[in-house]
Design a protein around this motif. Structure first.
Motif, mmCIF file in Angstrom:
data_model
loop_
_atom_site.group_PDB
_atom_site.id
_atom_site.type_symbol
_atom_site.label_atom_id
_atom_site.label_comp_id
_atom_site.label_asym_id
_atom_site.label_seq_id
_atom_site.Cartn_x
_atom_site.Cartn_y
_atom_site.Cartn_z
ATOM 1 N N MET A 24 0.839 -1.200 0.000
ATOM 2 C CA MET A 24 0.000 0.000 0.000
ATOM 3 C C MET A 24 0.875 1.251 0.000
ATOM 4 O O MET A 24 2.102 1.165 -0.065
ATOM 5 N N SER A 25 0.256 2.427 0.168
ATOM 6 C CA SER A 25 0.963 3.694 0.023
ATOM 7 C C SER A 25 1.448 4.244 1.355
ATOM 8 O O SER A 25 0.957 3.882 2.420
ATOM 9 N N ARG A 26 2.424 5.158 1.256
ATOM 10 C CA ARG A 26 2.861 5.917 2.421
ATOM 11 C C ARG A 26 2.208 7.288 2.340
ATOM 12 O O ARG A 26 2.309 7.984 1.329
ATOM 13 N N VAL A 27 1.558 7.695 3.434
ATOM 14 C CA VAL A 27 0.755 8.914 3.436
ATOM 15 C C VAL A 27 1.182 9.804 4.590
ATOM 16 O O VAL A 27 1.269 9.360 5.740
ATOM 17 N N LEU A 28 1.425 11.080 4.295
ATOM 18 C CA LEU A 28 1.670 12.068 5.338
ATOM 19 C C LEU A 28 0.345 12.700 5.740
ATOM 20 O O LEU A 28 -0.425 13.135 4.885
ATOM 21 N N ALA A 84 -8.452 5.664 9.644
ATOM 22 C CA ALA A 84 -8.971 5.119 8.381
ATOM 23 C C ALA A 84 -7.841 4.647 7.471
ATOM 24 O O ALA A 84 -7.954 3.594 6.826
ATOM 25 N N LEU A 85 -6.763 5.404 7.415
ATOM 26 C CA LEU A 85 -5.624 5.014 6.577
ATOM 27 C C LEU A 85 -4.988 3.721 7.078
ATOM 28 O O LEU A 85 -4.687 2.811 6.288
ATOM 29 N N LEU A 86 -4.757 3.632 8.378
ATOM 30 C CA LEU A 86 -4.142 2.427 8.930
ATOM 31 C C LEU A 86 -5.042 1.212 8.726
ATOM 32 O O LEU A 86 -4.558 0.121 8.366
ATOM 33 N N ARG A 87 -6.316 1.383 8.924
ATOM 34 C CA ARG A 87 -7.239 0.253 8.749
ATOM 35 C C ARG A 87 -7.331 -0.174 7.292
ATOM 36 O O ARG A 87 -7.668 -1.326 6.989
ATOM 37 N N ALA A 88 -7.015 0.752 6.377
ATOM 38 C CA ALA A 88 -7.003 0.414 4.947
ATOM 39 C C ALA A 88 -5.668 -0.161 4.500
ATOM 40 O O ALA A 88 -5.506 -0.492 3.321
ATOM 41 N N GLY A 89 -4.705 -0.255 5.419
ATOM 42 C CA GLY A 89 -3.432 -0.875 5.097
ATOM 43 C C GLY A 89 -2.325 0.057 4.682
ATOM 44 O O GLY A 89 -1.262 -0.382 4.242
ATOM 45 N N HIS A 90 -2.523 1.365 4.809
ATOM 46 C CA HIS A 90 -1.495 2.327 4.428
ATOM 47 C C HIS A 90 -0.491 2.543 5.566
ATOM 48 O O HIS A 90 -0.806 2.338 6.742
ATOM 49 N N GLU A 91 0.702 2.980 5.192
ATOM 50 C CA GLU A 91 1.692 3.428 6.169
ATOM 51 C C GLU A 91 1.501 4.931 6.356
ATOM 52 O O GLU A 91 1.376 5.676 5.382
ATOM 53 N N VAL A 92 1.490 5.382 7.607
ATOM 54 C CA VAL A 92 1.162 6.769 7.911
ATOM 55 C C VAL A 92 2.320 7.435 8.646
ATOM 56 O O VAL A 92 2.880 6.884 9.593
ATOM 57 N N ARG A 93 2.641 8.629 8.186
ATOM 58 C CA ARG A 93 3.561 9.513 8.908
ATOM 59 C C ARG A 93 2.767 10.770 9.267
ATOM 60 O O ARG A 93 2.133 11.366 8.403
ATOM 61 N N ALA A 94 2.778 11.149 10.535
ATOM 62 C CA ALA A 94 1.982 12.285 10.993
ATOM 63 C C ALA A 94 2.882 13.395 11.501
ATOM 64 O O ALA A 94 3.877 13.138 12.182
#
Length: 345
Positions: free
Chosen positions: A1-5, A20-30
């Motif tokens: 999946m994608s990496r999202v800021l 929502a992003l984590l549950r959809a399988g994305h990697e998240v940077r906040a």
């Protein structure tokens, strides 16, 4: 999946976007202004039903400063730019809101462009669409913009309108391959993930804890924060969202007293302190010079702005919860988490 800021990771909407992003399988940077809030955000994410331990990281960045943004967007596929100042009371100087909203948005867009990000989803607001037009019967759509020449338009609508217009101008003139989609929510309600709560949620909090015993005669559209997060994710990857803005609104607007009535019906004695009557407009105007919060709402008295969610439904397949579900979820979470200590009427 994608990496999202996700910018402004400690915020109300941002927390639900992260979930929502984590549950959809994305990697998240906040992004956070201070890493001391990282554990709080992780706890909120757990409360929202997602695991923050493996695919959630943090970086320091501030809308008021250039430092940190290049590192924040590095190797990201998408950016969810949610961060923006949202005070409950108007600032002494409107530039204190306008400057970080506009300049911060441009900082994020420039960094995203330079890093090769595919698309930025910008959290704007209905405040950039429906203000300065008086009590208009026709529903507002994404084709509308707030009229900043009107005296009814305060600092917050100005900041959101100016920031969003700056974003579209940047994409057209300097964006190169960067794509932009914009979400324009009305008042955002729904479940809080932790003790901190957004400005619109504070309305419910004040009703339940007895700090708002009478309701001003003002109205607004509502939307559940979980549906706002869902719309952000749809706008992030759907090709049809490129270059578009989307109103996030559940249905018909409500008067503030109607919100209180939903609380009474849903929570009974736990909502005993919530308003049961409206305060006359003339009283609000009389007290406004002495109460900053009232001074801010005087231009909105008696105005009920309708907005259409048809575009989000038709283009992105979005289907929001009802007004009543959003209000009930807000109250339930505030009571369950102990954020509100109900008072007797």
């Amino acid at each position: 999946m994608s990496r999202v800021l996700v910018t402004g990771g400690s915020g109300f909407i941002a927390g639900h976007v992260i979930v929502a992003l984590l549950r959809a399988g994305h990697e998240v940077r906040a992004t956070l202004r201070n890493l001391s809030r990282a554990d709080e955000v992780k706890a909120n994410v757990r409360g929202g039903g997602a695991d923050p331990e493996h695919d959630l990281s943090f970086v320091v960045a501030d809308l008021d400063h250039d430092a940190g943004w290049a590192e924040a967007v590095q190797s990201c596929d998408y950016v969810q730019h949610v961060a923006s100042p949202l005070p409950f009371e108007g600032p002494e100087n409107e530039e204190d809101l306008i400057r970080p909203a506009r300049d911060g948005t441009l900082r994020v867009l420039k960094a995203a462009r330079d890093a090769g990000v595919k698309r930025v989803v910008l959290t704007s607001s209905f405040a950039a669409i429906g203000y300065g037009h008086g009590n208009r019967a026709k529903p507002f759509t994404e084709a509308d913009w707030s009229n900043l020449a009107s005296p009814e338009v305060g600092a917050y609508p100005k900041s959101k309108t100016i920031a969003e217009r700056a974003a579209w101008d940047f994409i057209q003139s300097e964006g190169v391959a960067l794509e932009l989609a914009v979400i324009n929510p009305v008042a955002v309600f729904g479940p809080v993930l932790g003790p901190g709560a957004g400005s619109s949620v504070r309305i419910i909090r004040m009703m339940l804890d007895g700090h708002m015993r009478v309701a001003p005669h003002m109205g607004f559209g509502l939307v559940d924060v979980r549906d706002v997060a869902d719309l952000h994710l749809r706008a992030m990857t759907d090709p049809k969202a490129k270059g578009e803005r989307f109103l996030a609104v559940a249905g018909e607007p409500l008067w503030m007293i109607d919100v209180a009535r939903v609380l009474h019906k849903k929570f009974g004695t736990a909502a005993a302190a919530a308003p049961r009557r409206e305060i006359p407009n003339w009283v609000v105007r009389l007290l406004a010079p002495f109460v900053p919060m009232l001074r801010q709402i005087v231009p909105q008295l008696g105005i009920l702005r309708r907005a259409s969610n048809e575009k989000a439904r038709q283009v992105l397949g979005w289907s929001p919860r009802t007004n009543e579900e959003a209000i009930a979820a807000t109250g339930e979470s505030l009571l369950r988490l102990g954020v509100v200590k109900p008072r007797r009427s």
